[in-house]
Design a protein around this motif. Structure first.
Motif, short mmCIF file in Angstrom:
data_model
loop_
_atom_site.label_atom_id
_atom_site.label_comp_id
_atom_site.label_asym_id
_atom_site.label_seq_id
_atom_site.Cartn_x
_atom_site.Cartn_y
_atom_site.Cartn_z
N ASP A 170 -4.80 -3.85 0.11
CA ASP A 170 -5.61 -4.47 -0.93
C ASP A 170 -5.20 -3.88 -2.27
N LEU A 171 -4.66 -4.70 -3.17
CA LEU A 171 -4.23 -4.21 -4.48
C LEU A 171 -5.36 -3.60 -5.30
N LEU A 172 -6.58 -3.97 -5.01
CA LEU A 172 -7.70 -3.46 -5.78
C LEU A 172 -8.24 -2.15 -5.22
N SER A 173 -7.62 -1.63 -4.16
CA SER A 173 -8.07 -0.39 -3.53
C SER A 173 -6.91 0.61 -3.45
N VAL A 174 -7.00 1.67 -4.24
CA VAL A 174 -5.96 2.71 -4.21
C VAL A 174 -5.89 3.31 -2.81
N ASP A 175 -7.04 3.54 -2.16
CA ASP A 175 -7.04 4.12 -0.82
C ASP A 175 -6.32 3.22 0.18
N SER A 176 -6.52 1.92 0.09
CA SER A 176 -5.84 0.98 0.97
C SER A 176 -4.34 1.04 0.75
N LEU A 177 -3.93 1.11 -0.49
CA LEU A 177 -2.51 1.20 -0.81
C LEU A 177 -1.92 2.52 -0.33
N LYS A 178 -2.65 3.62 -0.49
CA LYS A 178 -2.17 4.92 -0.02
C LYS A 178 -1.95 4.90 1.49
N ARG A 179 -2.90 4.30 2.23
CA ARG A 179 -2.75 4.21 3.69
C ARG A 179 -1.53 3.38 4.06
N ALA A 180 -1.30 2.29 3.35
CA ALA A 180 -0.16 1.43 3.65
C ALA A 180 1.17 2.12 3.35
N LEU A 181 1.17 3.00 2.37
CA LEU A 181 2.40 3.69 1.96
C LEU A 181 2.64 4.99 2.72
#
Length: 72
Positions: free
Chosen positions: A4-15
């Motif tokens: 989710d681009l609006l969630s830094v935590d979601s992006l961190k998990r994906a990366l």
């Protein structure tokens, strides 16, 4: 990878565990269904181009910086 681009935590998990050599932003598209997007701030509307294009890119850069620091 999905996040989710609006969630830094979601992006961190994906990366997590990913090595990223480059990040290319293609932001700029805008929805055409709301004429009011041209003059409203839009921070309250998650689908507003400001949130998707600008804040999404800011959040992705933040997540990439954390990911890079974790790999050091």
């Amino acid at each position: 990878m999905e996040a989710d681009l609006l969630s830094v935590d979601s992006l961190k998990r994906a990366l997590l565990g990913q090595k990223v050599g480059a990040c290319i932003s293609c932001a700029g598209s805008s929805r055409r269904s709301k004429l009011s997007d041209l003059w409203t701030d839009g921070r309250e509307d998650e689908a507003h181009p400001y949130n998707i294009n600008y804040m999404g890119t800011v959040n992705l850069v933040k997540a990439l910086q954390v990911n890079e620091a974790d790999q050091s």
